[in-house]
Structure formats: structure tokens, C-alpha cells
Design an enzyme around this catalytic site. Structure first.
Site, PDB file in Angstrom:
ATOM      1  N   ARG A  17      -8.760  16.066   0.776  1.00  0.00           N
ATOM      2  CA  ARG A  17      -9.405  16.861  -0.275  1.00  0.00           C
ATOM      3  C   ARG A  17     -10.867  16.490  -0.522  1.00  0.00           C
ATOM      4  O   ARG A  17     -11.585  17.205  -1.207  1.00  0.00           O
ATOM      5  CB  ARG A  17      -8.599  16.754  -1.585  1.00  0.00           C
ATOM      6  CG  ARG A  17      -7.366  17.654  -1.572  1.00  0.00           C
ATOM      7  CD  ARG A  17      -6.570  17.500  -2.844  1.00  0.00           C
ATOM      8  NE  ARG A  17      -5.816  16.258  -2.848  1.00  0.00           N
ATOM      9  CZ  ARG A  17      -5.283  15.709  -3.939  1.00  0.00           C
ATOM     10  NH1 ARG A  17      -5.449  16.284  -5.132  1.00  0.00           N
ATOM     11  NH2 ARG A  17      -4.602  14.587  -3.869  1.00  0.00           N
ATOM     12  N   GLN A  77      -2.259   1.120  10.875  1.00  0.00           N
ATOM     13  CA  GLN A  77      -1.110   2.020  10.734  1.00  0.00           C
ATOM     14  C   GLN A  77      -1.486   3.305  11.484  1.00  0.00           C
ATOM     15  O   GLN A  77      -2.258   4.117  10.983  1.00  0.00           O
ATOM     16  CB  GLN A  77      -0.839   2.308   9.252  1.00  0.00           C
ATOM     17  CG  GLN A  77       0.435   3.088   9.020  1.00  0.00           C
ATOM     18  CD  GLN A  77       0.571   3.580   7.584  1.00  0.00           C
ATOM     19  OE1 GLN A  77      -0.433   3.761   6.882  1.00  0.00           O
ATOM     20  NE2 GLN A  77       1.790   3.829   7.146  1.00  0.00           N
ATOM     21  N   GLU A 160       9.554  10.012  -7.212  1.00  0.00           N
ATOM     22  CA  GLU A 160       8.340  10.754  -6.861  1.00  0.00           C
ATOM     23  C   GLU A 160       8.421  12.183  -7.377  1.00  0.00           C
ATOM     24  O   GLU A 160       9.504  12.766  -7.468  1.00  0.00           O
ATOM     25  CB  GLU A 160       8.156  10.745  -5.340  1.00  0.00           C
ATOM     26  CG  GLU A 160       7.860   9.367  -4.785  1.00  0.00           C
ATOM     27  CD  GLU A 160       6.657   8.718  -5.436  1.00  0.00           C
ATOM     28  OE1 GLU A 160       5.582   9.369  -5.495  1.00  0.00           O
ATOM     29  OE2 GLU A 160       6.768   7.571  -5.917  1.00  0.00           O
TER      30      GLU A 160
HETATM   31  C1  UD1 Z   1       1.813   7.002  -4.677  1.00  0.00           C
HETATM   32  C2  UD1 Z   1       3.143   6.481  -5.222  1.00  0.00           C
HETATM   33  C3  UD1 Z   1       3.345   7.069  -6.619  1.00  0.00           C
HETATM   34  C4  UD1 Z   1       2.181   6.726  -7.509  1.00  0.00           C
HETATM   35  C5  UD1 Z   1       0.890   7.165  -6.884  1.00  0.00           C
HETATM   36  C6  UD1 Z   1      -0.278   6.632  -7.673  1.00  0.00           C
HETATM   37  C7  UD1 Z   1       4.644   6.145  -3.344  1.00  0.00           C
HETATM   38  C8  UD1 Z   1       5.749   6.715  -2.551  1.00  0.00           C
HETATM   39  N1  UD1 Z   1       4.194   6.895  -4.329  1.00  0.00           N
HETATM   40  O1  UD1 Z   1       1.959   8.398  -4.505  1.00  0.00           O
HETATM   41  O2  UD1 Z   1       4.558   6.569  -7.173  1.00  0.00           O
HETATM   42  O3  UD1 Z   1       2.352   7.324  -8.780  1.00  0.00           O
HETATM   43  O4  UD1 Z   1       0.756   6.646  -5.554  1.00  0.00           O
HETATM   44  O5  UD1 Z   1      -1.477   7.126  -7.181  1.00  0.00           O
HETATM   45  O6  UD1 Z   1       4.228   5.041  -3.081  1.00  0.00           O
HETATM   46  N2  UD1 Z   1      -1.273   5.143   2.241  1.00  0.00           N
HETATM   47  C9  UD1 Z   1      -1.318   4.475   3.435  1.00  0.00           C
HETATM   48  N3  UD1 Z   1      -0.426   4.807   4.400  1.00  0.00           N
HETATM   49  C10 UD1 Z   1       0.504   5.755   4.233  1.00  0.00           C
HETATM   50  C11 UD1 Z   1       0.555   6.432   3.007  1.00  0.00           C
HETATM   51  C12 UD1 Z   1      -0.339   6.116   2.029  1.00  0.00           C
HETATM   52  O7  UD1 Z   1      -2.156   3.607   3.633  1.00  0.00           O
HETATM   53  O8  UD1 Z   1       1.280   5.968   5.167  1.00  0.00           O
HETATM   54  C13 UD1 Z   1      -2.231   4.822   1.202  1.00  0.00           C
HETATM   55  C14 UD1 Z   1      -3.141   5.974   0.889  1.00  0.00           C
HETATM   56  O9  UD1 Z   1      -4.350   5.888   1.642  1.00  0.00           O
HETATM   57  C15 UD1 Z   1      -3.422   5.797  -0.591  1.00  0.00           C
HETATM   58  C16 UD1 Z   1      -2.155   5.115  -1.099  1.00  0.00           C
HETATM   59  O10 UD1 Z   1      -1.528   4.560   0.022  1.00  0.00           O
HETATM   60  O11 UD1 Z   1      -4.490   4.925  -0.833  1.00  0.00           O
HETATM   61  C17 UD1 Z   1      -1.236   6.076  -1.835  1.00  0.00           C
HETATM   62  O12 UD1 Z   1      -0.805   7.067  -0.956  1.00  0.00           O
HETATM   63  P1  UD1 Z   1      -0.608   8.559  -1.400  1.00  0.00           P
HETATM   64  O13 UD1 Z   1      -0.072   9.306  -0.255  1.00  0.00           O
HETATM   65  O14 UD1 Z   1      -1.801   9.049  -2.075  1.00  0.00           O
HETATM   66  O15 UD1 Z   1       0.576   8.372  -2.474  1.00  0.00           O
HETATM   67  P2  UD1 Z   1       0.958   9.324  -3.656  1.00  0.00           P
HETATM   68  O16 UD1 Z   1       1.729  10.460  -3.130  1.00  0.00           O
HETATM   69  O17 UD1 Z   1      -0.231   9.600  -4.479  1.00  0.00           O
END
Ligand code: UD1
Ligand code: CA
Length: 496
Positions: A17, A77, A160
Site C-alpha cells: 500500500r 524469509q 485475527e
Molecule cells: C499482525 C498480527 C495481529 C496484530 C497486527 C498488529 C498475526 C497473525 N497478526 O497482523 O494480531 O493485531 O499484526 O499490527 O501476527 N511479516 C513478516 N513475514 C511474514 C508476515 C509478516 O516479516 O511472513 C512482518 C510484516 O512485515 C509486518 C509484521 O510482520 O511488519 C506484521 O505482519 P502483517 O502481515 O502486517 O500482520 P497483520 O495482518 O497486520
């Protein structure tokens, strides 16, 4: 150093985004990348180890992280399969199993503070929990994982958004994303987390349910200051976080004794240093590693990047970069200070003056309308209005040196390389092509000649001619006595 603490920062996500070629966590807030702010907060904890999970655009994120925190371990990753998977990758990169507490944070929460993390880690260890959640009570919980508590108030799970029931969606206590784990439990839990959910992702948050099933305790500490855990997902949020961070920085400096006339138009980046009794007038941006010493007054309308401003100096409507301004010096209005400008104490760089690689001595002045490039100007020297230090011959740059207590005339050109000695003078309009010895007066323009009655002869009938006649200027006759050969305009006069 906190031996019993390892921190994992998740920064592998795409940040779609943002619609940017720059990875999300490298977008800047108050002069530092978002991940740089997070690493700053993390290093305040002095953890034993820090692992940063990179993936999307890791060729840019990885080197930036290593530069910001050389000791950080990078875990790659390849595919972003979820936060649970990201933590598994981090633990693998760590090699030996972590001890004590593992803290999880995200790379896109620039307002996060070290003190908050410290308080949360203390809360977690004090609670003796297998996992603790830094939660937040928000008006609009949309998009966040909800903290589900049982009737007794104990945390049961994080659900979630996409997997939540309507009833759960109404919960306003959310998971900030910052979690603290008992290391042994975390290693065990991430191996068991699956991706059987609405997004088909490995949710780290499923560890909470696993802890409860195993009869382990889960704790949650709501944070009062929810800005600290807020991430920027798009440019609008980036600007909102930037404005809030600026408000905090400006407030902190005011508390430390800096007068800020208009906080709303004052921008101070995170690494700027200000002394007490500095005054900042409206419309000022202090950027990078700028330092301002006490009693200096900056503004209005000035931008200073990586500049040092001495005590009591005055900088008005100026754009400066990598410049050093001495104590009690005066700069502006409308000055352009380029890298390598060094103005000593009590010196002056005045209106419409551009400087670059210019070392200007104590009390020396360049007051008006000048370009000073690749120059050294001695103490007490005054450079006349409209002087150009011609440093560039079209191929190479050359230096000009002007000695101490010299007085150079207006509208001079110094054709570098050239030296003007101590106590020397130059006449108005001089083009200095050869060195001027100490104490000499350099004159390069030809003798001035006056052609009396020229206006009446060549501009007769005009207001100019009438004004000349009324002032008693020489008439026709005198002009003819001065000899023939006067052209019709000043450009084509012949020698008489
Ligand atoms: C996540 C949390 C949610 C929380 C929210 C807060 C989980 C499943 N959910 O959701 O409970 O309220 O954050 O903002 O954890 N990332 C990685 N690798 C991945 C996936 C994500 O490094 O495979 C990193 C992303 O870059 C980001 C963070 O982890 O910085 C959160 O990931 P995102 O996909 O934004 O999680 P949310 O769906 O927002
Ligand atoms: Ca998110």
C-alpha cells in the site's frame, strides 16, 4: 547487557500500500528509517541478540539494517508465509536456542520507545507468563487481532480479524503485534503452529491458544500510548506518524529549554541536538545531525541539514547543508550555505550570498549578493557587494585566498586560482586575475572618461536631456568642443 533477552524484528513484508519502489521499513520518519527507529528502541534494551527477518527487497533492507545495527543477525524469509513462519526463520538463523525471553517487534512502528519495551519485558518476566501481549484499547479495532479474554478476564486467545466471529470483532482490545515469549515455549510453539485459517498463513498469534491448551499462563499489558505501536501502511499513515513524532520531538526540546515560537511549523528530526535557550522562529526545519548551541536564533523560514550553529549566532531565511557557523555569526536573510561552508565567530554571510567550500575567518563579512566558492577569507576581511569567486574554468575548480583585513570593492570577480594579500584592497569593478600583494590596491578597470553634454546632444527632447540641462550640465557647444566621433549611444563611442 541483558543476557536473557533476544529480540526478533519482523520486516519481511511487502508494504504494497505504500506504492513505492522503496521498501516500507526504509521510508523515513523524522530523518531515520522506520526500521532504524525500531532498532534504536530495541538497542536501548541492550539485548544479547537481535534478529531482523528480511524478505521483500532484502537487497535494500538487509544492508540498511546491518549499517544501522552491525551486530544484528539477518534472517531471510524467502516467502512471507505469516508471522509464525517469520519467527521460525528467525530462530533458525539464531543457531543455538535462545535463553530467557524473546521479544517480537515489527519494523514499521517508528514511534516505539525503548522505555516502553523495557517496561513490557519487565511486566512479562514479573507475570511469569509463557507469552505476554502488549495490547491496546482502540476506538477502531478493524484489521487487528483481537485479544479474547474469558469471563474471569484471563487471556484465552488472539483471533485475527478474518477469523473472528461478529462478537469477537466487537472487542476493542487489540494485539499491537509486540509479544514477549518464554524462549523454550516459543521454540516449541512455532514448530506446532499451522496455517489452517482464513488467510492460510502461519499466525504467530496462535501461540497464545497453544499456551492456554498446555495450561501455561498468558498475560496482556495494555499500552496507554497507542501511537507507539502503530505502523505505517500507506503514505497518509506515514505522514500522520511523522507529524506525531515531530510533535513529540518539538515538545521534548521545549521541555529542555528551547523556545519554539510556532511548534506547528517547526520540524526537528530525531538526531538534531539543541542547547538550552536556543530560539526557533516559525517555518524552520532542522534536519539530520544539525546541532545548535545556546542562545542561537534560527529562522524564520530556514532549513538546515547537518549544520553546526554556534552560540549566539543568528540564521535568518537560510538554506544550509553541511555548514559550520561560528558563535555570534550572522547569516541571511536569503543565504545559501552549501557543503564545506565554515564561517568563524562573529562573521557574516549576508543577503543573496551563496557559499561552498568556503572558510571565512573570524569577523570577516560577505554581506551582499555574492558567490563564494572554493575560497579562504582571512579574519576581519570585508568582501564587497556583488563579488563572484570564479572558481570554475569550465574543466577544473580552483581556490581563491583572500588574506586578513582585506577590503575588496563591489562587483569584483576573483578568477581562481588567485591570492589577495593581507590588508590589500581592490577597487570597484576589479577583475582580479593576478595575485594582489599584501597592502596593495588592485585596479583593473580602465580610466573613467566623461563626455560632457552627451545627453543633450544625443537624447535631445527627452526627459533625460531636460533633467541634464536643468542641472546645468554642459550643453551642445561644449560637447562639440570635445571633438567629433561621438556615436549615438554609449556603446559606440570612439576614442577622442
Ligand atoms: C499482525 C498480527 C495481529 C496484530 C497486527 C498488529 C498475526 C497473525 N497478526 O497482523 O494480531 O493485531 O499484526 O499490527 O501476527 N511479516 C513478516 N513475514 C511474514 C508476515 C509478516 O516479516 O511472513 C512482518 C510484516 O512485515 C509486518 C509484521 O510482520 O511488519 C506484521 O505482519 P502483517 O502481515 O502486517 O500482520 P497483520 O495482518 O497486520
Ligand atoms: Ca500490519
Amino acid at each position: 547487557m541483558t543476557d536473557q533477552l533476544t529480540v526478533i524484528v519482523l520486516a519481511a513484508g511487502g508494504g504494497t500500500r505504500m506504492k513505492s519502489k522503496t521498501p516500507k521499513v526504509l521510508h523515513r520518519v523524522a530523518g531515520r528509517s522506520m526500521v532504524g527507529h525500531v532498532l534504536g528502541a530495541v538497542s536501548a534494551l541492550e539485548p544479547r541478540g537481535v534478529v531482523v527477518v528480511v524478505g521483500h527487497q532484502r537487497e535494500l533492507v538487509g544492508p540498511h539494517v546491518s549499517e544501522t545495527m552491525p551486530a544484528a543477525v539477518l534472517a531471510v524469509q524467502e516467502e512471507q508465509l505469516g508471522t509464525g513462519h517469520a519467527v521460525r526463520v528467525a530462530l533458525e538463523a539464531l543457531g543455538s536456542g535462545p535463553q530467557g525471553t524473546v521479544l517480537i517487534a515489527y519494523g514499521d512502528t517508528p514511534l516505539l520507545e525503548g522505555e516502553t519495551l523495557r517496561g513490557f519485558v519487565d511486566f512479562h518476566t514479573g507475570a511469569g507468563a509463557a507469552v505476554s501481549i502488549l495490547s491496546g484499547l482502540v476506538d477502531d479495532p478493524h484489521g487487528y487481532g483481537r485479544v479474547v479474554r474469558d469471563p474471569a478476564g484471563a487471556v484465552r486467545a488472539i483471533v485475527e480479524e478474518k477469523d473472528a466471529t461478529d462478537e469477537q470483532r466487537a472487542i476493542t482490545e487489540i494485539n499491537s503485534g509486540i509479544l514477549a515469549f518464554d524462549a523454550g515455549f516459543l521454540v516449541d510453539a512455532v514448530a506446532r503452529i499451522d496455517n489452517a485459517n482464513a488467510k492460510g498463513e502461519y499466525y504467530l498469534t496462535d501461540a497464545i491458544g497453544l499456551a492456554r491448551e498446555a495450561g501455561l499462563s498468558v498475560a496482556a499489558q495494555p499500552i496507554d500510548d497507542v501511537w507507539q505501536t502503530e505502523g505505517a501502511n500507506d503514505r497518509a499513515q506515514l505522514a500522520a506518524l511523522g507529524a506525531e513524532m515531530n510533535r513529540r520531538i518539538v515538545t521534548r526540546w521545549m521541555r529542555d529549554g528551547v523556545t519554539v515560537m510556532d511548534p506547528a511549523t517547526t520540524w526537528i528530526e530525531a538526531d538534531v541536538e539543541l542547547a538550552p535557550d536556543v530560539t526557533i522562529l516559525p517555518g524552520v526545519q532542522l534536519l539530520g545531525a544539525t546541532k545548535v548551541d545556546e542562545d542561537a536564533v534560527i529562522g524564520p523560514d530556514s532549513t538546515l541539514q547537518d549544520c553546526e550553529i554556534g552560540a549566539g549566532a543568528r540564521v535568518v531565511r537560510t538554506h544550509g547543508q553541511l555548514a559550520v557557523i561560528g558563535a555570534d555569526a550572522n547569516v541571511g536573510p536569503f543565504s545559501y550555505l552549501r557543503p564545506g561552508t565554515q564561517l568563524a565567530a562573529s562573521g557574516k554571510i549576508g543577503a543573496f550570498v551563496e557559499t561552498k567550500n568556503a572558510v571565512i575567518g573570524e569577523g570577516a563579512k560577505v554581506p551582499h549578493l555574492s558567490y563564494v566558492g572554493d575560497a579562504e577569507i582571512g579574519e576581519g576581511t570585508n568582501i564587497g557587494a556583488g563579488t563572484i569567486f570564479a572558481n570554475y574554468d569550465g574543466v577544473d575548480k580552483h581556490r581563491t585566498k583572500v588574506g586578513r583585513h582585506a577590503r575588496t570593492g563591489s562587483n569584483n570577480t576573483f578568477v581562481a586560482p588567485v591570492e589577495i594579500g593581507d590588508g590589500a584592497s581592490t577597487a570597484g569593478g576589479t577583475v582580479v586575475r593576478h595575485d594582489v600583494p599584501a597592502g596593495a590596491l588592485a585596479v583593473s578597470a580602465g580610466q573613467q572618461r566623461n563626455l560632457p553634454g552627451w545627453a543633450q546632444a544625443r537624447r535631445s527632447g527627452t526627459a533625460q536631456a531636460r533633467a541634464a540641462a536643468e542641472a546645468g550640465g554642459a550643453d551642445h557647444g561644449e560637447l562639440s568642443e570635445n571633438g567629433p566621433g561621438l556615436g549615438s549611444d554609449p556603446g559606440d563611442r570612439a576614442e577622442s
